[in-house]
Design an enzyme around this catalytic site. Structure first.
Site, PDB file in Angstrom:
ATOM      1  N   GLU A  12     -12.365   9.139 -20.315  1.00 52.20           N
ATOM      2  CA  GLU A  12     -11.365   7.950 -19.822  1.00 52.20           C
ATOM      3  C   GLU A  12     -10.230   7.695 -19.752  1.00 52.20           C
ATOM      4  O   GLU A  12      -9.632   6.973 -20.215  1.00 52.20           O
ATOM      5  CB  GLU A  12     -12.709   6.658 -19.728  1.00 52.20           C
ATOM      6  CG  GLU A  12     -13.915   6.906 -18.983  1.00 52.20           C
ATOM      7  CD  GLU A  12     -14.655   5.425 -19.736  1.00 52.20           C
ATOM      8  OE1 GLU A  12     -14.359   4.603 -20.495  1.00 52.20           O
ATOM      9  OE2 GLU A  12     -15.731   5.278 -18.860  1.00 52.20           O
TER      10      GLU A  12
ATOM     11  N   GLU B 140     -21.064  10.135 -16.757  1.00 55.50           N
ATOM     12  CA  GLU B 140     -21.348   8.230 -17.368  1.00 55.50           C
ATOM     13  C   GLU B 140     -21.978   7.307 -16.232  1.00 55.50           C
ATOM     14  O   GLU B 140     -21.695   6.622 -15.470  1.00 55.50           O
ATOM     15  CB  GLU B 140     -21.002   7.794 -18.000  1.00 55.50           C
ATOM     16  CG  GLU B 140     -19.938   8.353 -19.703  1.00 55.50           C
ATOM     17  CD  GLU B 140     -19.351   7.300 -20.246  1.00 55.50           C
ATOM     18  OE1 GLU B 140     -19.430   6.082 -19.816  1.00 55.50           O
ATOM     19  OE2 GLU B 140     -18.443   7.904 -20.736  1.00 55.50           O
TER      20      GLU B 140
END
Ligand code: AHR
Length: 503
Positions: A174, A293
């Site tokens: 991320e 995720e």
């Protein structure tokens, strides 16, 4: 009156082969995922390495194929060298991602050992927040080089003579998010990801790499981030990551149940970007998707804000999942299967205690959350080829999402067993759904099993005291005539319908 929907079961409606890595999960150094989750020396069920065997049993039953590690946000401040070598010499560090104290009693070697026991392959992330190509290439050497070099000999000296052979690696985590330690612009990330990818593959050309996509679809840089990151790395990477979490914060259950429609759109957009980059570069290879995720996450947000910082293994992100969450997870699994041609890797985030299907009490028992069951069913039965069921279903409208079908469904064909499995959610909280199927490509197949997860209370949960409040049950089946299918999907339910060939 029930809702009427139809499907067509045709061998030609093949979506793609289901990569077993679609049934992956995630263990981060976060909260009680590691300490008190998978690892708890002194626990009555702990094995000789300190791993909880009650947890291992629950993980093995899930048939998890890969487990991502060590983060997540944690990895962006992690020095992997802290977690190897004699335990007594390992430092405790401040983990800035989760404001916790990391004792480093579990590191890459222990994690790989745990994976072997769980029957899963490790998926390692490297730190591109505070570190870069140098630390990453050394970690690949430490893990995968057989010996005769400084880092591989260190691994051997640490008691692991055989290389770990870790195949799958994430280039950071991320990196577009301002919450990330060492967050980057797309240009900054693309450059460092490219140089890191090169040296990692120079150490071990057999590895596969996942470049970071956006942290979620609503990131302001979504799209441009993917284009820039792939422009820099297309030649060196194999997958691009997607992440998403949904929550029912405003009590709008119909919308919550429809969130997987947005997940579907997210996947479709990233596929288009990957293909566009391939075309522009005149490339030969497809970039596939790693949805590494995904889950429901919101129940624990308030409690997490009240945690004192710098504890070892504080109870963070301990969402207690209810029945409606299990339906959303079921819809998300179906969505992943509907894109099995391009989504090759997916990780339910996470696995134990932290937004997880498995919960433990430190020093006590372990139990299955509601979301355990859809994953259990899909992972064990949803193998082989994914089939588009060409579902025709009435819809309801949501101003934010648009039309949401009452029926969410996909088929899987397991050629080894000549078995056809339908996974289906009836999103209607009020009405049963009558499903009629044309078995044209599967003449002679009859229903052998219909398993359902349902509960009258959408907020029902499992707890250590009542671990079986929400569990699947078998519905009576009418096998059918081998030409058509007639089944009822109870209101608000997750369904697994197994058809086998019989004369
Ligand atoms: O899974 C929990 C966190 O969610 C991960 O650490 C991070 O990557 C994401 O924001």
């Amino acid at each position: 009156m029930s809702i009427q929907a139809t499907i067509t079961l045709d061998r030609d409606s093949r979506i793609g082969e289901i990569d077993p890595r679609l049934y992956g999960s995630f263990i981060e150094h976060l909260g009680r995922a590691v300490y008190g989750g998978i690892y708890e020396p002194g626990h009555p069920t702990a094995d000789d390495e300190g791993f909880r065997t009650d947890v291992l049993d629950l993980v093995r039953a899930l048939n998890v194929t890969i487990v991502r590690y060590p983060g997540g946000n944690f990895v962006s401040g992690y020095d992997w060298e802290d977690g190897v070598g004699p335990r007594s010499a390992r430092p405790s560090r401040l983990d800035l991602a989760w404001r916790s104290l990391e004792p480093n009693q579990v590191g890459v070697n222990e994690f790989v050992s745990w994976c072997r026991k769980a029957g899963a392959e490790p998926m390692m992330a490297v730190n591109l927040g505070t570190r870069g190509p140098d630390a990453a290439r050394r970690l690949v050497e430490y893990c995968n080089h057989s010996g005769g070099s400084a880092w591989s000999d260190q691994r051997r000296a640490h008691g692991y003579a055989a290389p770990h052979g870790i195949k799958l690696w994430c280039l950071g985590n991320e990196m577009d998010g301002p919450w990330q330690i060492g967050a980057k612009t797309a240009e900054e990330y693309g450059r460092v990801a490219c140089e890191t990818a090169k040296v990692m593959k120079w150490v071990d050309p057999t590895i596969e790499l996942v470049v970071c996509g956006s942290s979620h679809l609503a990131m302001p840089t979504f799209g441009q981030w993917e284009i820039t990151a792939l422009n820099h790395t297309y030649e060196h990477v194999d997958y691009i990551s997607l992440h998403t979490y949904y929550g029912n914060r405003d009590g709008n259950t119909p919308r919550f149940l429809g969130r997987s429609v947005q997940m579907d759109q997210f996947i479709a957009k990233v596929v288009r970007i990957c293909d566009d980059i391939k075309a522009r570069k005149g490339g030969k290879k497809d970039i596939h998707l790693s949805f590494d995720e995904w889950n429901v996450w919101y129940h624990s947000n308030e409690a997490d804000r009240k945690q004192e910082p710098w504890q070892v293994a504080p109870p963070l992100l301990e969402d207690i999942y209810n029945f409606e969450d299990a339906l959303v997870v079921g819809c998300m699994l179906i969505t992943l299967l509907k894109h099995a041609d391009r989504v090759k890797i997916a990780c339910l985030a996470q696995l134990v205690n932290v937004i997880a299907p498995i919960m433990t009490v430190t020093g006590g028992g372990a139990w299955r959350q509601t979301i355990y069951y859809p994953f259990l069913h899909a992972s064990n039965l949803g193998r082989g080829t994914a089939l588009d069921l060409r579902a025709q279903s009435p819809v309801y409208d949501d101003p934010e999402i648009g039309p949401i079908p009452y029926l969410e469904a996909v088929g899987t064909l397991d050629p080894a067993q000549e078995a056809l499995t339908l996974f289906a959610v009836n999103r209607s909280p009020e009405q049963d759904l009558t499903l009629t199927g044309d078995l044209r490509g599967f003449a002679g197949y009859r229903v052998a099993q219909h398993t359902v997860l349902r509960h009258d209370d959408p907020h029902a949960t499992n707890t250590l005291a009542h671990p079986n409040a929400v569990t699947p049950s078998a519905l009576p089946v009418a096998p059918g005539d081998g030409k058509s299918l007639h089944i009822t999907l109870p209101r608000f339910s997750w369904n697994v319908v197994r058809l086998v060939k019989s004369s």
